[in-house]
Design an enzyme around this catalytic site. Structure first.
Site, short mmCIF file in Angstrom:
data_model
loop_
_atom_site.label_atom_id
_atom_site.label_comp_id
_atom_site.label_asym_id
_atom_site.label_seq_id
_atom_site.Cartn_x
_atom_site.Cartn_y
_atom_site.Cartn_z
N ASN A 1 32.26 25.54 46.61
CA ASN A 1 31.77 26.80 46.03
C ASN A 1 30.24 26.69 45.94
O ASN A 1 29.73 26.00 45.05
CB ASN A 1 32.39 27.01 44.64
CG ASN A 1 31.88 28.29 43.99
OD1 ASN A 1 31.12 29.06 44.59
ND2 ASN A 1 32.28 28.53 42.75
N TRP A 2 29.57 27.33 46.87
CA TRP A 2 28.10 27.23 46.90
C TRP A 2 27.45 28.01 45.76
O TRP A 2 26.27 27.85 45.50
CB TRP A 2 27.56 27.75 48.24
CG TRP A 2 27.89 26.87 49.42
CD1 TRP A 2 28.63 25.72 49.42
CD2 TRP A 2 27.48 27.08 50.78
NE1 TRP A 2 28.70 25.21 50.70
CE2 TRP A 2 28.01 26.02 51.55
CE3 TRP A 2 26.73 28.08 51.42
CZ2 TRP A 2 27.79 25.92 52.93
CZ3 TRP A 2 26.52 27.98 52.80
CH2 TRP A 2 27.04 26.91 53.54
N LYS A 3 28.22 28.90 45.13
CA LYS A 3 27.67 29.77 44.07
C LYS A 3 26.43 30.50 44.61
O LYS A 3 26.39 30.82 45.79
CB LYS A 3 27.38 28.94 42.81
CG LYS A 3 28.61 28.12 42.38
CD LYS A 3 28.49 27.52 41.02
CE LYS A 3 29.79 26.75 40.71
NZ LYS A 3 29.82 26.19 39.38
N HIS B 1 36.64 33.10 38.53
CA HIS B 1 35.81 31.95 38.17
C HIS B 1 35.27 32.14 36.75
O HIS B 1 34.93 33.26 36.37
CB HIS B 1 34.66 31.78 39.18
CG HIS B 1 34.00 30.44 39.06
ND1 HIS B 1 33.09 30.16 38.07
CD2 HIS B 1 34.14 29.31 39.78
CE1 HIS B 1 32.70 28.90 38.19
NE2 HIS B 1 33.32 28.36 39.22
N GLU C 1 32.47 31.60 35.55
CA GLU C 1 31.14 32.24 35.52
C GLU C 1 31.26 33.75 35.59
O GLU C 1 30.44 34.48 35.03
CB GLU C 1 30.28 31.66 36.66
CG GLU C 1 29.83 30.24 36.32
CD GLU C 1 29.63 29.33 37.52
OE1 GLU C 1 29.47 29.83 38.65
OE2 GLU C 1 29.66 28.10 37.31
N GLU D 1 39.74 24.71 36.20
CA GLU D 1 38.34 24.35 36.01
C GLU D 1 38.01 24.42 34.51
O GLU D 1 37.63 25.49 34.01
CB GLU D 1 37.42 25.30 36.78
CG GLU D 1 37.63 25.27 38.28
CD GLU D 1 36.37 25.66 39.05
OE1 GLU D 1 35.95 24.85 39.88
OE2 GLU D 1 35.82 26.75 38.81
N GLY E 1 29.48 21.95 36.06
CA GLY E 1 28.03 21.78 36.15
C GLY E 1 27.44 20.96 35.01
O GLY E 1 26.22 20.90 34.84
N SER F 1 32.54 19.13 38.00
CA SER F 1 31.78 17.89 38.18
C SER F 1 32.51 16.84 39.02
O SER F 1 32.46 15.65 38.73
CB SER F 1 31.37 17.30 36.83
OG SER F 1 30.52 18.22 36.13
N GLY G 1 31.45 22.36 43.16
CA GLY G 1 30.24 23.16 43.02
C GLY G 1 29.02 22.37 43.48
O GLY G 1 28.74 22.27 44.68
N GLY G 2 28.30 21.81 42.53
CA GLY G 2 27.03 21.13 42.82
C GLY G 2 27.08 20.16 43.99
O GLY G 2 26.20 20.18 44.87
P1 13P Z 1 30.51 21.75 39.59
O1 13P Z 1 31.20 20.91 40.64
O2 13P Z 1 29.06 21.94 39.84
O3 13P Z 1 30.82 21.25 38.20
O4 13P Z 1 31.14 23.23 39.68
C1 13P Z 1 32.51 23.38 39.67
C2 13P Z 1 32.82 24.79 39.97
O5 13P Z 1 32.56 25.69 39.19
C3 13P Z 1 33.45 25.10 41.27
O6 13P Z 1 33.90 26.42 41.31
#
Ligand code: 13P
Length: 247
Positions: free
Chosen positions: A7-9, A94, A96, A166, A172, A211, A232-233
């Site tokens: 997930n590049w966000k 998600h 977010e 999640e 994050g 994470s 994510g990251g």
């Molecule tokens: P991180 O891997 O940066 O914690 O993000 C997880 C995430 O929200 C994937 O959708």
């Protein structure tokens, strides 16, 4: 087969995104038996899709869609548009989006139905907040999100769904659920899905997100009810993402 989704966000420019895609494509030649999904921002879909379309086990996803099929919704993107640009999956619900854009369970459920009706497979995200876990309400919170989400779908619809646990406190933050914490929640998720879908629940992939890093991926993915990860990251660095895929 395990599933690892990136997930590049809201990150990367066009050239950075395409360079990352090329590096992942190159790395996929040594990946066996893992389905890899790239959830990219809308403007990247066409070009990333073009680059990965002939790569085995590499698939395209979007990070959201609107809950209506079409119409006067300035700035929004429909499931049908995503499919026409080659997306096969779409992340929905998600945290977010639930928190920052106040998306409600009902809207997310309608988005899943519209996505499936237009040929997309939803990656349904859910998970408890830090406060819910501190108060011991995490089991109930997760059950509630699943009950108002995938458990509202028909059997035919749910066959298209991937779910992704999640925990909000792990996203994050650098804090990962331990493999034991994640596995016990995934078992709970499986039982909530089982209460609605019986044996079919065993076929619904349950990913872990929050994470995930090259250093903890292998232990998480070795748990029986963890069918892969949503990253994510660490998905923004080709070397790290490929190390997670290979774990
Ligand atoms: P991180 O891997 O940066 O914690 O993000 C997880 C995430 O929200 C994937 O959708």
């Amino acid at each position: 087969m395990k599933i690892v989704a990136a997930n590049w966000k809201m990150n990367l420019t066009r050239s950075e995104g395409l360079a990352l895609t090329d590096a992942i494509v190159k790395g996929m030649s040594s990946v066996k038996d893992v389905k890899v999904i790239l959830a990219v921002p809308y403007p990247f879909l066409a070009e990333v899709g073009e680059r990965i379309k002939d790569v085995r086990n590499l698939h395209l996803a979007a990070q959201n869609c609107h809950h209506e099929e079409s119409g006067a919704f300035t700035g929004e993107v429909s499931a049908k548009m995503l499919r026409s640009f080659g997306a096969e999956y779409v992340i929905l619900g998600h945290s977010e989006r639930r928190v920052q854009f106040v998306e409600k369970c009902r809207t997310i459920r309608v988005k899943m139905e519209v996505a499936i009706a237009n040929g997309l497979s939803p990656i349904f995200c859910f998970g408890e907040s830090e406060e819910q876990r501190m108060k011991g309400n995490h089991w109930k919170a997760v059950k509630g999100q699943l009950s108002l989400g995938p458990n509202m779908l028909t059997e035919d619809e749910v066959r298209k769904v991937i779910v992704a646990y999640e925990p909000v406190w792990a996203i994050g933050s650098g804090l990962t659920a331990t493999a034991d914490q994640a596995e016990e929640m995934h078992k709970h998720v499986r039982s909530v899905l089982y209460s609605r879908f019986r044996e079919l629940a065993n076929e619904i992939p349950i990913l872990y997100g929050g994470s995930v890093k090259p250093s903890n991926a292998a232990e998480l993915f070795s748990q029986p009810d963890i069918n892969g990860g949503l990253i994510g990251g660490a998905s923004l660095v080709a070397e790290d993402f490929l190390a997670i895929v290979k774990a």
